[in-house]
Design a protein around this motif. Structure first.
Motif, PDB file in Angstrom:
ATOM      1  N   HIS A 135      -5.966 -18.957  19.653  1.00  0.00           N
ATOM      2  CA  HIS A 135      -6.555 -18.767  18.939  1.00  0.00           C
ATOM      3  C   HIS A 135      -6.139 -17.416  18.556  1.00  0.00           C
ATOM      4  CE1 HIS A 135      -9.510 -18.785  15.705  1.00  0.00           C
ATOM      5  NE2 HIS A 135      -8.454 -18.736  15.110  1.00  0.00           N
ATOM      6  N   GLN A 156     -10.144 -21.609   8.910  1.00  0.00           N
ATOM      7  CA  GLN A 156      -9.396 -20.712   7.881  1.00  0.00           C
ATOM      8  C   GLN A 156      -7.653 -20.187   7.600  1.00  0.00           C
ATOM      9  OE1 GLN A 156     -12.236 -19.792   5.918  1.00  0.00           O
ATOM     10  NE2 GLN A 156     -10.528 -18.799   4.218  1.00  0.00           N
ATOM     11  N   GLU A 157      -7.921 -19.625   8.744  1.00  0.00           N
ATOM     12  CA  GLU A 157      -6.386 -19.867   9.445  1.00  0.00           C
ATOM     13  C   GLU A 157      -5.363 -20.426   9.231  1.00  0.00           C
ATOM     14  OE1 GLU A 157      -6.642 -17.743  12.935  1.00  0.00           O
ATOM     15  OE2 GLU A 157      -7.564 -16.115  12.384  1.00  0.00           O
TER      16      GLU A 157
END
Length: 832
Positions: free
Chosen positions: A88, A122-123
């Motif tokens: 991430h 979300q990303e």
């Protein structure tokens, strides 16, 4: 070393590494972990080493270490979580997602893991799934401000602004100083038009951290939205100083400077922004717009052609290219290139209102009326509530005499104007059925729009020689109706008492008229290629006492020059028959007919009346000796000739009803009109047929040089004026050529000019007070040739005796008016 000894040694090194890490001795801990792993591959050692590397944000090696741990212990949730964080942090949320899910499958109560999964989703552009993850996180950690903030971001991405705002407020309730949440909440307030609330959020952020560029950007956006341009420039400049290499605040600063009218500084910022983002077509287009505003046409074209060369499908670049070329039409450019660029723009983006609007505007300038009407109708279909398109469509249909739906369109426009609509050009209302109060209201709104962001220029003290310094500002110092009227006046000015300068913002057509006007004044200054600000500064530097605007709100006006107040006294005269509604215009010159006593309240300017007609005339206007034959002019050999050489936009259906009845009542008569655009003849012949008049009884006069045009007036019997917008220069032409004019006095300045001309020339009996009286008088004159002979004889005599054609007397009257104006409105202590 024996296996047991190796294991013991590896374990000891592991313990030493963990102790060094806890004590903050990172330089010692790293090699100890590496030595331990060199002796024995152990999942626990990998996990502890990964934790150290993660704490240092060394995510690539941390990911490798956690992956090694996972190979040794596939069920290790710590290894899965560590690897998720490493992926991430390196911008690989899709690779992180399955590891987060593995952890949560076994430990669903980990609120932090749910939050991180939400961020990863979300990303990846999956805000709906992110919302679910954040809500799961909040079930386990309801007091976590960061998760509430993240939930707000997801809800905002789903278009649920009210819920997003509630989530942000929950976050702030738990952490009132969370800057990111303040910024997001401020952005929502800004989008909702709650500008003070947005500004408060920005001020709070700046108080928490004066070096937070986002705080200053939010303050700048709030100030921009509120129209506080100076503040927007100031706070955006702070953001740029804090982050000089960040394109976002620099673009905001450039935009704020542009809308503030500080074009030179805006150009510098856009150029700096292009240095940061050299291949940004949007920024290059914005730069071109500002260069065009500075009248740097060559610079704007170079930028745009460069953009199009790199991005041939960028619709905005084609649109602005067409706009720039269109604005250059006044400088002699051919319209085809502009129209081609705009056609390309609307083909690329057929839903772009601005592209169709610009196509309509350039087609108007190029006299391509059919194309203009088509484009403006497209704007109307796309945005029915857009007032400027409706106003321009009404005007263009008037120019084409396209009346089929014009009454409804005009009624809609007037209704919107009376309801306070913005974007309605006042000039178009002069030919509509409007009252003086309507025209003032529209002009005041237009003036405020034109003056927005324009600051007054400094007026330095310039030593004089005792003469009043008069400046005439116009784009029409060439072959143009205004020039035809006032050329002799300029020549007759008393140079002992007046220093006269002409400020030209229009083309130099190289004509004899241009040469005559240049010689007629003491100084002739070409401001065509100067920006509005530079032009205003040049006028101020000349120390002009009274600046006379000859354009008003007509085509190619440069109203922003006047809004900058380059002269202490500014006058509206001749070019615009109505109030400008502007606090930067002090006086309107008129006469007792065009503005009768008692109507001063309809004008924002002080009304000063000349003793005779406010309109000058040039006695040197040559009339060709040869009169063309009727056959050459397309007229029948016999029959009465009614004529009207006014621009077609002044014709109205109601007036045409009158003219059709006159033609039916006078056998063999014809109506001789100015040809204008080719659409006009077809439309008017259709309208005539609908009124029972044969199409061939309408004859159309093509353009001719002025002397020849004046000579062909001899073939006409009677000039029929228009209403509500009278003949102005065309009425003067007719009277100078000896052709009687019948008019109807209108309700506004524009509808009373012919009455003023006729009164001054000594023919007041040709002024009627209603269309019924107008029709009756025209019919009586058509049936009474002897009376017409007498009127023409009186006109012939008036050429040498009437004040209407006495430029010397007019110049004296005008100079007396200037002295009065200076006494009443000039700066105290400097009135002479």
């Amino acid at each position: 070393m024996e296996p047991n000894e190796t294991a013991e040694r590896a374990t000891a090194l592991h313990r030493q590494a963990v102790a060094a890490h806890r004590e903050g001795r990172i330089a010692d801990a790293v090699p100890l972990f590496q030595q331990s792993l060199a002796l024995r591959k152990d999942a626990e050692v990998y996990l502890d080493f990964g934790a150290l590397l993660a704490a240092l944000s060394h995510w690539a090696p941390a990911g490798a270490v956690y992956a090694a741990a996972l190979k040794l212990a596939p069920g290790s949730l710590d290894a899965h979580y560590g690897l998720a964080l490493a992926h991430h942090a390196q911008g690989r949320p899709a690779e992180a997602e399955p590891h987060y899910r593995t952890v949560l499958a076994s430990c669903p109560g980990l609120g932090e893991a749910w939050n991180n999964l939400g961020v990863a989703l979300q990303e990846q552009g999956r805000p709906g799934e992110a919302e679910a993850a954040y809500r799961a996180a909040l079930r386990h950690q309801p007091g976590d401000a960061g998760t509430w903030k993240n939930l707000g971001v997801a809800l905002e991405g789903l278009g649920r602004s009210a819920e997003a705002e509630a989530a942000y407020r929950e976050a702030l309730a738990r952490n009132p100083d969370h800057a990111v949440t303040l910024n997001n909440l401020g952005g929502l307030a800004l989008a909702a038009g709650r500008l003070e609330e947005a500004g408060a959020a920005g001020r709070r952020m700046a108080a928490l951290n004066p070096a937070d560029r986002l705080a200053w950007m939010l303050l700048g956006n709030a100030a921009h939205a509120a129209g506080r341009w100076a503040e927007a420039v100031r706070v955006n400049a702070v953001a740029v100083r804090l982050a000089p290499d960040d394109p976002a605040p620099r673009r905001n600063l450039a935009n704020a400077l542009a809308v503030s009218g500080r074009r030179v500084e805006a150009v510098a910022e856009y150029r700096a922004l292009l240095g940061l983002r050299p291949d940004s077509p949007a920024v290059a287009v914005e730069l071109a717009v500002e260069l065009c505003g500075l009248h740097d046409t060559a610079g704007a074209l170079a930028v745009l052609r460069g953009v199009i060369g790199r991005h041939p499908d960028h619709g905005a670049a084609w649109r602005v290219l067409g706009r720039v070329l269109g604005r250059a039409l006044a400088g002699g450019f051919q319209p085809d290139a502009a129209l081609d660029a705009l056609r390309r723009a609307v083909a690329l983006d057929p839903g772009d209102r601005a592209g169709w609007e610009d196509l309509g505007a350039v087609a108007t300038l190029a006299d391509r009326i059919a194309l203009s009407i088509e484009a403006l109708r497209r704007v109307r279909r796309l945005f029915p509530a857009y007032n400027p398109a409706l106003a321009q469509l009404v005007q263009q249909q008037r120019h084409a005499c396209e009346w089929r739906d014009l009454p409804a369109l005009e009624s809609d426009l007037i209704g919107r104007m009376r309801a306070g609509a913005l974007g309605v050009p006042p000039f178009g209302l002069l030919a509509a059925d409007t009252a003086p109060a309507d025209q003032r209201a529209a002009a005041e709104r237009w003036a405020r729009q034109k003056a927005e962001g324009v600051a007054a220029v400094a007026r330095p003290a310039v030593p004089g020689d005792g003469r009043l310094r008069i400046g005439y500002l116009s784009a029409d110092f060439h072959e143009h109706a205004t020039a035809y009227l006032m050329a002799e006046l300029l020549e007759r000015h008393d140079r002992a008492g007046f220093a006269v300068t002409a400020y030209s913002t229009g083309i130099d057509d190289g004509s004899p008229m241009r040469r005559r006007l240049t010689a007629a004044v003491e100084r002739f200054v070409d401001l065509r290629d100067r920006s509005d600000l530079d032009a205003a500064r040049a006028i101020a530097a000349d120390g002009i006492d009274i600046l006379v605007d000859l354009k008003g709100y007509t085509a190619f006006a440069r109203t922003a020059i006047l809004a900058a107040r380059p002269a202490p006294v500014q006058v509206n005269w001749l070019g615009y028959p109505g109030t400008m509604g502007a606090d930067f215009i002090d006086v309107i010159l008129a006469d007792a007919v065009t503005i009768p006593p008692g109507e001063e309240g309809f004008y924002s300017e002080a009304v000063l009346r000349l003793p005779h007609c406010y309109q000058p005339n040039d006695r040197h206007r040559a009339i060709a000796e040869r009169t063309p034959s009727r056959a050459e002019s397309g007229l029948p050999e016999d029959g009465f000739v009614f004529c009207c050489f006014n621009s077609p936009y002044k014709l109205t259906p109601a007036l045409f009803d009158v003219w059709a009845r006159l033609l039916r009542s006078v056998p063999g008569s014809v109506l001789w009109l100015y040809a204008g655009n080719p659409l006009v003849a077809g439309n008017l012949r259709r309208e005539a047929a609908a009124r029972g008049v044969a199409a061939e009884r309408l004859v159309f006069a093509p353009p001719r040089p002025l002397a020849e045009h004046l000579a062909r007036h001899r073939l006409a019997d009677l000039f029929l004026d228009t209403l509500p917008y009278n003949a102005h220069t065309t009425a003067s032409d007719a009277l100078w050529a000896g052709l009687p004019v019948v008019t109807c006095r209108g309700a506004t300045f524009a509808g009373r000019v012919a009455a003023s001309l006729l009164t001054t020339v000594g023919l007041p009996e040709l002024v009627t007070e209603s269309l019924e009286a107008y029709e009756a008088l025209a019919l009586d004159l058509a049936r009474g040739p002897d009376r017409l002979v007498g009127l023409k004889a009186r006109l012939a005599a008036a050429r040498g005796t009437s004040p209407l054609f006495d430029a010397t007397r007019f110049a004296g009257d005008l100079e007396d008016a200037y002295r009065t104006i200076w006494q009443r409105f000039g700066p105290a202590g400097d009135r002479r």
